[in-house]
Design an enzyme around this catalytic site. Structure first.
Site, PDB file in Angstrom:
ATOM      1  N   HIS A 404      32.836  82.147  31.184  1.00  0.00           N
ATOM      2  CA  HIS A 404      33.377  82.247  32.553  1.00  0.00           C
ATOM      3  C   HIS A 404      32.498  83.105  33.451  1.00  0.00           C
ATOM      4  O   HIS A 404      32.671  83.109  34.677  1.00  0.00           O
ATOM      5  CB  HIS A 404      34.791  82.846  32.506  1.00  0.00           C
ATOM      6  CG  HIS A 404      35.701  82.297  33.552  1.00  0.00           C
ATOM      7  ND1 HIS A 404      35.246  81.816  34.763  1.00  0.00           N
ATOM      8  CD2 HIS A 404      37.052  82.145  33.578  1.00  0.00           C
ATOM      9  CE1 HIS A 404      36.270  81.413  35.492  1.00  0.00           C
ATOM     10  NE2 HIS A 404      37.378  81.588  34.803  1.00  0.00           N
ATOM     11  N   ASP A 408      32.810  78.434  36.475  1.00  0.00           N
ATOM     12  CA  ASP A 408      34.178  78.564  36.952  1.00  0.00           C
ATOM     13  C   ASP A 408      35.022  77.415  36.417  1.00  0.00           C
ATOM     14  O   ASP A 408      34.505  76.410  35.914  1.00  0.00           O
ATOM     15  CB  ASP A 408      34.211  78.568  38.480  1.00  0.00           C
ATOM     16  CG  ASP A 408      33.565  79.827  39.061  1.00  0.00           C
ATOM     17  OD1 ASP A 408      33.623  80.873  38.385  1.00  0.00           O
ATOM     18  OD2 ASP A 408      33.004  79.750  40.164  1.00  0.00           O
TER      19      ASP A 408
END
Length: 433
Positions: A404, A408
């Site tokens: 992450h 995204d």
């Protein structure tokens, strides 16, 4: 007066000089005889060669890879006194990635092993000595079979010849007699006691982890500690891909000599999605993001020693059949323990197919420093809604674990949607849509 003194001095010195000359002649004669004896000895067939004539070479631990400086000597393929051909394997060194074979640069006979099995050896260390150009002694190799041949004949020949020494036999027989009854009767007693529930069967084994397993555990823990890992899922209707495979698998095997599976389609579909979502095909280097314009897909392959990930390079230039051929080649090398460090170096994205073992659902761990890994799972028939109707379709769950810090949620979901669209309609690959 002086001449008389000189004459007397000469008379006294002459015997010593004659003795010295005689001793010198004797020494020369002895040396000549010794040389002739040695010459006749070494000229006989089967005699030893002069030590100075032998060409001994010390072979060192070879360079294995830029990131590998040491390994564990797992086995010797050749022992002292055995013949070795040029480029023949002599030893195997286990590293944290692959097993490195050590081949002899010259032909000859192994004279000395400078390390033991399970020793840690470093690059450049002396490993073994070889006598270059030598051949194994003719009598050395047959000696082992000759030692083994008399054993079957001993029960016939030796007892007859040892009968005259019978006085020793009666002393040996009473020693073997006490073993018969007590030992055999005690075994049923032990097996007939159910009171010791599970005691006899309880055991444990302690096995040292090999270098590959140690490295795998280290890297997996590093991935968990470093990446901000998250997993997203989707499901894929495999009907069209299964039909495609059924229709063309025989033609592909006949034309290209390779079996058409599902991995080739998933690699190409993943490549298509990587080009559409470049954030998934990236990595972190310090405080920079590195985006790759090429697609090097690592394919996880299970081996007896652990999981390895050989790399398919430039998959954007390959067809489905090309991918299947390369997977078959790398898979065979991995199973035969002949895969090299270069085969596993790099990689920008990884695919792991747990479905071949029956996995229905899972969350794969990211192969650092990559940004994501795709997990394939088993194909199962399930009821799904198609055009408002419930139908039984072959379905597969897919999972994308991603870092992450780089990717995204929108990009991760988009990647799986692109993958799903191509697998459910492979014609999209022809149109690049």
């Amino acid at each position: 007066m002086q001449s008389r003194i000189a004459f007397q001095l000469g008379q006294s010195v002459a015997p010593a000089l004659r003795r010295t000359a005689l001793a010198a002649n004797t020494t020369k004669l002895a040396g000549a005889l010794a040389f002739q004896h040695a010459q006749s000895l070494f000229s006989q067939p089967g005699s030893l060669r002069l030590y100075s004539d032998a060409k001994y070479r010390t072979i060192k631990v070879p360079h294995m890879a830029d990131s590998i400086t040491e390994g564990t000597l797992k086995s010797w393929a050749k022992l002292v006194g055995e013949q070795v051909e040029q480029d023949e394997e002599v030893a195997s060194i286990e590293t944290d990635k692959v097993d490195i074979p050590v081949n002899s640069p010259v032909g000859g006979v192994i004279r000395e092993l400078l390390a033991k099995e399970e020793d840690t050896v470093v690059v450049g260390q002396d490993l073994f000595k070889i006598e270059e150009g030598a051949t194994a002694e003719g009598g050395a190799a047959p000696s082992a079979p000759k030692a083994a041949e008399p054993t079957p004949s001993e029960p016939v020949a030796t007892p007859k010849k040892s009968e005259p020494a019978a006085p020793a036999a009666p002393a040996a027989q009473p020693v073997a007699a006490p073993k018969e009854a007590p030992v055999k009767e005690s075994k049923p007693a032990a097996s007939a006691s159910p009171v010791l529930f599970g005691t006899a069967e309880r055991s444990e084994r302690r096995v040292k982890m090999n270098r590959m397993r140690l490295r795998i555990s280290e890297r997996l823990k590093q991935s968990q500690n470093t990446a901000a890992s998250l997993t997203t899922f989707n499901e894929i209707d495999m009907s069209n891909l299964i039909d495609l495979r059924k229709t063309y698998k025989d033609d592909v095997l006949k034309t290209h000599g390779v079996k058409l599976g599902y991995m080739g389609a998933f690699v190409k579909a993943s490549t298509h999605a990587l080009q559409a979502v470049p954030e998934v095909n990236a990595s972190i280097d310090g405080d920079h993001l590195v985006y790759y314009d090429y697609c090097d897909v690592s394919v996880a392959v299970a081996t007896p020693k652990g999981l390895v990930t050989p790399v398919l390079r430039n998959t954007e230039r390959m067809s489905i059949v090309d991918v299947e051929q390369e997977i078959a080649n790398l898979g065979k090398k991995a199973r035969d323990n002949k895969i090299t460090v270069e085969d596993m170096a790099g990689g920008t994205f990884t695919i792991s197919n747990g479905g071949v073992f029956g996995s229905l659902y899972g969350t794969p761990i990211i192969n650092m420093p990559q940004a994501a890994i795709l997990g394939m799972h088993a194909i199962k028939e399930r009821p799904v809604v198609v055009n408002g109707k419930i139908e039984i379709r072959p379905m597969m769950y897919v999972a994308l674990s991603y870092d992450h810090r780089i990717i995204d949620g929108r990009e991760a979901v988009t990647f799986l949607v692109k993958l799903k669209e191509v697998i459910e309609d492979p014609r999209r690959l022809l149109l690049s849509v």
